[in-house]
Design a protein around this motif. Sequence first.
Motif, PDB file in Angstrom:
ATOM      1  N   ILE A 216       0.847  -1.203   0.000  1.00  0.00           N
ATOM      2  CA  ILE A 216       0.000   0.000   0.000  1.00  0.00           C
ATOM      3  C   ILE A 216       0.877   1.245   0.000  1.00  0.00           C
ATOM      4  N   PHE A 217       0.578   2.152  -0.933  1.00  0.00           N
ATOM      5  CA  PHE A 217       1.299   3.415  -1.070  1.00  0.00           C
ATOM      6  C   PHE A 217       0.333   4.571  -0.802  1.00  0.00           C
ATOM      7  N   ILE A 218       0.646   5.389   0.189  1.00  0.00           N
ATOM      8  CA  ILE A 218      -0.129   6.597   0.482  1.00  0.00           C
ATOM      9  C   ILE A 218       0.639   7.788  -0.096  1.00  0.00           C
ATOM     10  N   VAL A 219       0.012   8.524  -1.010  1.00  0.00           N
ATOM     11  CA  VAL A 219       0.676   9.656  -1.657  1.00  0.00           C
ATOM     12  C   VAL A 219      -0.046  10.923  -1.231  1.00  0.00           C
ATOM     13  N   GLU A 220       0.609  11.690  -0.357  1.00  0.00           N
ATOM     14  CA  GLU A 220      -0.008  12.888   0.215  1.00  0.00           C
ATOM     15  C   GLU A 220       0.480  14.141  -0.508  1.00  0.00           C
ATOM     16  N   GLN A 221      -0.439  15.017  -0.846  1.00  0.00           N
ATOM     17  CA  GLN A 221      -0.100  16.286  -1.475  1.00  0.00           C
ATOM     18  C   GLN A 221       0.115  17.350  -0.412  1.00  0.00           C
ATOM     19  N   THR A 222       1.141  18.154  -0.593  1.00  0.00           N
ATOM     20  CA  THR A 222       1.405  19.250   0.336  1.00  0.00           C
ATOM     21  C   THR A 222       0.285  20.283   0.260  1.00  0.00           C
ATOM     22  N   ASN A 223       0.187  21.100   1.290  1.00  0.00           N
ATOM     23  CA  ASN A 223      -0.817  22.167   1.306  1.00  0.00           C
ATOM     24  C   ASN A 223      -0.416  23.286   0.349  1.00  0.00           C
ATOM     25  N   GLY A 224      -1.391  24.103   0.008  1.00  0.00           N
ATOM     26  CA  GLY A 224      -1.132  25.231  -0.878  1.00  0.00           C
ATOM     27  C   GLY A 224      -2.039  25.199  -2.081  1.00  0.00           C
ATOM     28  N   LYS A 225      -1.719  24.359  -3.036  1.00  0.00           N
ATOM     29  CA  LYS A 225      -2.543  24.232  -4.234  1.00  0.00           C
ATOM     30  C   LYS A 225      -3.772  23.376  -3.946  1.00  0.00           C
ATOM     31  N   PRO A 226      -4.860  23.558  -4.712  1.00  0.00           N
ATOM     32  CA  PRO A 226      -6.010  22.665  -4.584  1.00  0.00           C
ATOM     33  C   PRO A 226      -5.586  21.214  -4.822  1.00  0.00           C
ATOM     34  N   PHE A 227      -6.296  20.299  -4.208  1.00  0.00           N
ATOM     35  CA  PHE A 227      -5.936  18.878  -4.289  1.00  0.00           C
ATOM     36  C   PHE A 227      -6.011  18.376  -5.725  1.00  0.00           C
ATOM     37  N   ASN A 228      -4.981  17.676  -6.154  1.00  0.00           N
ATOM     38  CA  ASN A 228      -4.932  17.081  -7.493  1.00  0.00           C
ATOM     39  C   ASN A 228      -4.813  15.577  -7.337  1.00  0.00           C
ATOM     40  N   ARG A 229      -5.952  14.924  -7.277  1.00  0.00           N
ATOM     41  CA  ARG A 229      -6.006  13.483  -7.047  1.00  0.00           C
ATOM     42  C   ARG A 229      -5.270  12.718  -8.145  1.00  0.00           C
ATOM     43  N   ALA A 230      -5.489  13.120  -9.401  1.00  0.00           N
ATOM     44  CA  ALA A 230      -4.885  12.415 -10.532  1.00  0.00           C
ATOM     45  C   ALA A 230      -3.364  12.489 -10.490  1.00  0.00           C
ATOM     46  N   ALA A 231      -2.832  13.659 -10.187  1.00  0.00           N
ATOM     47  CA  ALA A 231      -1.383  13.812 -10.125  1.00  0.00           C
ATOM     48  C   ALA A 231      -0.784  12.952  -9.024  1.00  0.00           C
ATOM     49  N   MET A 232      -1.474  12.845  -7.880  1.00  0.00           N
ATOM     50  CA  MET A 232      -0.982  11.995  -6.800  1.00  0.00           C
ATOM     51  C   MET A 232      -0.920  10.529  -7.250  1.00  0.00           C
ATOM     52  N   MET A 233      -1.885  10.103  -8.051  1.00  0.00           N
ATOM     53  CA  MET A 233      -1.867   8.727  -8.541  1.00  0.00           C
ATOM     54  C   MET A 233      -0.748   8.527  -9.554  1.00  0.00           C
ATOM     55  N   ASN A 234      -0.484   9.525 -10.378  1.00  0.00           N
ATOM     56  CA  ASN A 234       0.649   9.434 -11.303  1.00  0.00           C
ATOM     57  C   ASN A 234       1.967   9.315 -10.543  1.00  0.00           C
ATOM     58  N   ILE A 235       2.114  10.117  -9.501  1.00  0.00           N
ATOM     59  CA  ILE A 235       3.333  10.072  -8.686  1.00  0.00           C
ATOM     60  C   ILE A 235       3.468   8.713  -8.009  1.00  0.00           C
ATOM     61  N   GLY A 236       2.354   8.201  -7.474  1.00  0.00           N
ATOM     62  CA  GLY A 236       2.389   6.882  -6.851  1.00  0.00           C
ATOM     63  C   GLY A 236       2.824   5.799  -7.818  1.00  0.00           C
ATOM     64  N   PHE A 237       2.338   5.871  -9.045  1.00  0.00           N
ATOM     65  CA  PHE A 237       2.717   4.904 -10.080  1.00  0.00           C
ATOM     66  C   PHE A 237       4.221   4.960 -10.346  1.00  0.00           C
ATOM     67  N   LEU A 238       4.743   6.157 -10.578  1.00  0.00           N
ATOM     68  CA  LEU A 238       6.152   6.310 -10.919  1.00  0.00           C
ATOM     69  C   LEU A 238       7.069   5.910  -9.767  1.00  0.00           C
ATOM     70  N   GLU A 239       6.715   6.307  -8.565  1.00  0.00           N
ATOM     71  CA  GLU A 239       7.573   6.013  -7.419  1.00  0.00           C
ATOM     72  C   GLU A 239       7.511   4.534  -7.032  1.00  0.00           C
ATOM     73  N   ALA A 240       6.337   3.927  -7.123  1.00  0.00           N
ATOM     74  CA  ALA A 240       6.208   2.515  -6.758  1.00  0.00           C
ATOM     75  C   ALA A 240       7.033   1.621  -7.682  1.00  0.00           C
ATOM     76  N   LEU A 241       7.125   1.987  -8.953  1.00  0.00           N
ATOM     77  CA  LEU A 241       7.889   1.187  -9.912  1.00  0.00           C
ATOM     78  C   LEU A 241       9.391   1.258  -9.654  1.00  0.00           C
ATOM     79  N   LYS A 242       9.827   2.222  -8.870  1.00  0.00           N
ATOM     80  CA  LYS A 242      11.238   2.277  -8.506  1.00  0.00           C
ATOM     81  C   LYS A 242      11.588   1.232  -7.454  1.00  0.00           C
ATOM     82  N   ILE A 243      10.561   0.712  -6.789  1.00  0.00           N
ATOM     83  CA  ILE A 243      10.772  -0.277  -5.737  1.00  0.00           C
ATOM     84  C   ILE A 243      10.615  -1.695  -6.260  1.00  0.00           C
ATOM     85  N   TYR A 244       9.638  -1.895  -7.156  1.00  0.00           N
ATOM     86  CA  TYR A 244       9.352  -3.239  -7.662  1.00  0.00           C
ATOM     87  C   TYR A 244       8.578  -3.130  -8.975  1.00  0.00           C
ATOM     88  N   PRO A 245       8.803  -4.030  -9.932  1.00  0.00           N
ATOM     89  CA  PRO A 245       8.062  -3.995 -11.206  1.00  0.00           C
ATOM     90  C   PRO A 245       6.669  -4.607 -11.065  1.00  0.00           C
TER      91      PRO A 245
END
Length: 403
Positions: A216-245
Amino acid sequence: MKLNSLYGNDINILNVDAVMSLFTTNNGVRALLFVVCLLFLFNIIVNYFGYKNENESSFSKLRKIHNYTNTNGDNGVLYKIAPKHSLDASIVLISSTSEPNGRLVSNTVESILNSSHNVYSSTNLFTTSQITFPECISSSNEEKLFVPNVTLESLDVVEEELGPLLEPGGFFQPKNCTPKHHVAIVVPFRDRYAHLSIFIRNIHPFLMRQNIAYRIFIVEQTNGKPFNRAAMMNIGFLEALKIYPWDCFIFHDVDLLPLDERNIYSCPRQPRHMSVAIDTLNYRLPYRAIFGGVSAMTTEHFRKVNGFSNSYFGWGGEDDDMSNRLKHANLFISRYPINIARYIMLKHRKEKANPKRYENLVNGINRFEMDGINSIKYDLYSIKYFPMFTWYLAEIKVSDVTS
């Protein structure tokens, strides 16, 4: 030499020569070494408490007692103390972007994730003994209802229940069979700490019974900009693949809990909309093209559509954009039967809608190739491996935002 004291008694006064004899070369060296040792010990103590304070400042809402009322009106108590088995890979800042060919550029992430902090790297994440186990069986035609426990507990209490069954970072794999799929569960997140505690408490037992290997990967967005759910999922995808394929990804809202164990979190042949029937929608599918809530895609599917759009700030639009991307890539949305793919939604206030969502949807078809995982720019401020999940704190680097 003797002098009379105020009380009439005699006192001995040291001779000046005797005092000066103390200041020899050998005594001076000893005194210097003693001072150096004291300074060294003082530095160790300062660094130790400074390190503890630094750790507490990041993700403090989950690591110590925190009575809060967030923007959704959720009250709760979370981690009372830092998790005993948390692995810390915190960094000051990681800047990540994507080249046109989709290769993620990051000079520091790889070294951190491959350091001693990350004991479950891609080479040993799902290692087993030399004994050959039969392939795990996940599917079943028998009705198996799952009753969520929605009582709010602090995450340290949940950790006591589930931590011994998991590996650091929220890993799980069956012990007596070989899993067919290795699944990354990506949860976009901000502010809903009560929901997170309830979600973690329920999703792990639910998934453990399905004989899949997952993290399970929790991807939290910092405060400031309005929440971008899609971008957090993109980041989760890219970062998770660095750990395992990973074979596939399931993108999961933190406020949705499954109700039937036949709703298997496996890798689909076609992109799968998981949350077909939700209690707040009277357990009915709102419209055929919906792809929100909980969705599953293979790594190949996600790359083929270039991930989610990064243009949706605020509530709504990103899932319909993904639906359009799937259609454009000649993929179709699959679903389990409505009596199986059922969920309950945890109560929360309605989010602020994205005022540009309809405009983005209309123009989105022209941006599929240039707006997604190949174009996202973000900073990672921290990576932590808690006992029940892996956590990222990320900031999106864009200028076109409507508040």
